[in-house]
Structure formats: C-alpha cells, structure tokens
Design an enzyme around this catalytic site. Structure first.
Site, short mmCIF file in Angstrom:
data_model
loop_
_atom_site.label_atom_id
_atom_site.label_comp_id
_atom_site.label_asym_id
_atom_site.label_seq_id
_atom_site.Cartn_x
_atom_site.Cartn_y
_atom_site.Cartn_z
N GLU A 20 -48.29 -28.20 -128.07
CA GLU A 20 -48.38 -27.06 -129.23
C GLU A 20 -47.12 -25.99 -129.10
OE1 GLU A 20 -49.74 -22.93 -129.97
OE2 GLU A 20 -48.66 -23.44 -128.23
N ASP A 22 -45.14 -22.28 -130.99
CA ASP A 22 -45.48 -21.15 -131.91
C ASP A 22 -44.38 -21.20 -132.62
OD1 ASP A 22 -47.95 -20.07 -130.32
OD2 ASP A 22 -46.29 -20.31 -128.82
N HIS A 35 -43.16 -17.44 -128.98
CA HIS A 35 -44.15 -16.85 -128.85
C HIS A 35 -44.12 -15.23 -128.82
CE1 HIS A 35 -48.43 -15.22 -127.66
NE2 HIS A 35 -48.74 -16.32 -128.13
N ASP A 79 -48.30 -24.04 -134.32
CA ASP A 79 -49.21 -22.82 -134.36
C ASP A 79 -48.10 -21.95 -135.39
OD1 ASP A 79 -50.53 -20.60 -134.42
OD2 ASP A 79 -50.81 -20.49 -132.25
#
Length: 273
Positions: A20, A22, A35, A79
C-alpha cells in the site's frame, strides 16, 4: 505502508504479496507517495518518492522478464489522499491518476505491469473520481485495463463513518458493480476496538444483497490482532510487518484454511469457504 522505492524489496522479502502506498496531491495532481506525521508507530512517516517514479518502479517489480520481477507480488493499493480536494479537483484527480497509471505503470498497454490495483478513496462523496478514472481509460482505448482495477470508498471518518447503505449508494453513483474492496481499521497505536464495524462489513459481504467483493483490515502488526482478524473473516490484512502475517498463516489452526493469494486467484471474487 510503503512510500519509498527502497522499501519495496524489503517488504517483498519479508513475505508481502501486496503493498500500500499513500498518494498525496498538489491540487488535483498526484505528486508524491508520502504519508507524513503522525502515522503508525514504528513506521518511517517521512519516506517518499515522486508519484510517476513510484509507479515506474512498481512496473519493474510486476513485469515478467524484468530483472526486478517478483512473481508473488500481485496487487497494490493506492491510498489516495483526496480529503482536501473540492468536487472539481476530485474529478480532475481521477483523470490525472488514470493518465499516470496508464503511462507509468501500464506502459500505455505495451507490456506494462500485471498487478491488480485498488484505488482507495477517503470519502464516499468522491465517487466522481472513479467515474472520471474509468472514462479516461475508455476514451484512451484501454477499457480492458479496468479488469485489473478495484475500488474502496471507506470514509469520511469524522464525525462518524457512513452507513454501509450509503457506501453502496456511492458505488452505484460511481458506476461500480463488483471489484469492491472495503477497508476498516485503526492506526497501530490506537487501542484495539471490538471490530464491530469490521464484523458488519464481513456480514454484508456474505449477505444475499452484499456488494462487497473483499474486506481488508489495517494496521495489523500484532500476532494476536492477526488471529482475531482472521477469525472475523477478512480477506486481506495490511501490516507494517509482513512476516507476522506469514507466521500466523503457518500456525496449525490456520494453515489448512488460509494462504497468501496468488496471481491466479480472482481479487474481485468473494471467497466461499
């Protein structure tokens, strides 16, 4: 969990079959995999890479024949940090992410990366992102690539999470029927809750009027939490420590029921035990 290209092989070597990242925006432009603080305990919050470079590197790791290719790396979640964007910017962001993936990951349909992609948005009001994303690929003549794409609409978290019926309506507005991944979770430094929302999502997934293909939970860094999530019935677990998940999957109680997904497994099909 992974925002710098140097982290990718580390997570894969620890057993991850998916990662994952960001994605932060400047206006409607996806600019960095980043992030920032605060983030999960034990995680390096300030690692980053340019969005296009990150996608190009993911392509390397998921393209057969490339020297970096990893067969077990089958999916990544973006994300998408669109929380501060207005409606016009959300639509434009969907266009820009589609173009970025098409050029830098799928290589304009010419021997690009083969991994599945989940686009995760923090607000059910941002369904126009998905509509625009899909329209760009269709207009560019690459509608077939939508077979590789799933979607997650999971928020907003404040003042309270939307009902699952509201989430379902947002997916209908987005023109999505299938390919739905729905997430729930807490940062790893928060006190563990009773997973009531997670249980509700799993129950809806398995119901006759379920619209959810897969359910995943974050951030799961403890052996005990991993076991609890598996007992609830999740399809995926997001972690900062992939080896923890591998260890639990190899335990006698779970090894005959669960395994890591492979590329031949359909990420849009609900598992029936």
């Amino acid at each position: 969990m992974v925002n710098a290209v140097k982290q990718i092989p580390t997570f894969l070597n620890d057993g991850a079959n998916a990662i994952e990242a960001d994605i932060t925006f400047k206006g409607a432009v996806p600019t960095y995999s980043y992030h920032g603080t605060p983030c999960d305990f034990g995680r390096d919050c300030i690692r980053w890479e340019y969005f296009n470079v990150f996608l190009q590197t993911l392509r390397d790791y998921t393209t057969p024949g490339n020297s970096k290719y990893r067969e077990k790396f089958i999916l990544f979640v973006l994300d998408l940090k669109t929380g501060s964007l207005n409606n016009h910017e959300v639509r434009k962001a969907g266009e820009n992410v589609a173009k970025g993936l098409l050029e830098n990951y799928w290589n304009n349909g010419n021997n690009g990366g083969r991994a599945y992609v989940v686009l995760s948005l923090p607000d059910i009001a941002h369904y126009e992102f998905i509509r625009t994303f899909k329209e760009v690929l269709k207009t560019k003549g690459h509608e077939n690539l939508l077979d590789k794409v799933g979607y997650d609409l999971s928020g907003p978290y404040w003042p309270s999470l939307p009902s699952l019926d509201s989430v379902h309506e947002a997916f209908k507005k987005a023109g999505v029927d299938g390919h739905v991944w729905l997430s729930d979770g807490l940062t790893n430094w928060a006190a563990l809750d009773d997973m009531a929302r997670l249980k509700q999502i799993v129950e809806r997934r398995d119901s006759e009027n379920g619209f959810i293909s897969k359910v995943y939970y974050w951030s799961v860094d403890k052996y005990s939490t991993t076991r609890t999530a598996l007992e609830v019935g999740v399809d995926g677990i997001m972690t900062n420590y992939p080896y923890v998940i591998i260890d639990v999957l190899n335990e006698a109680k779970y090894k005959d029921k669960y395994r890591l997904a492979t590329y031949d497994d359909n990420p849009w099909e609900t598992f029936k035990n």
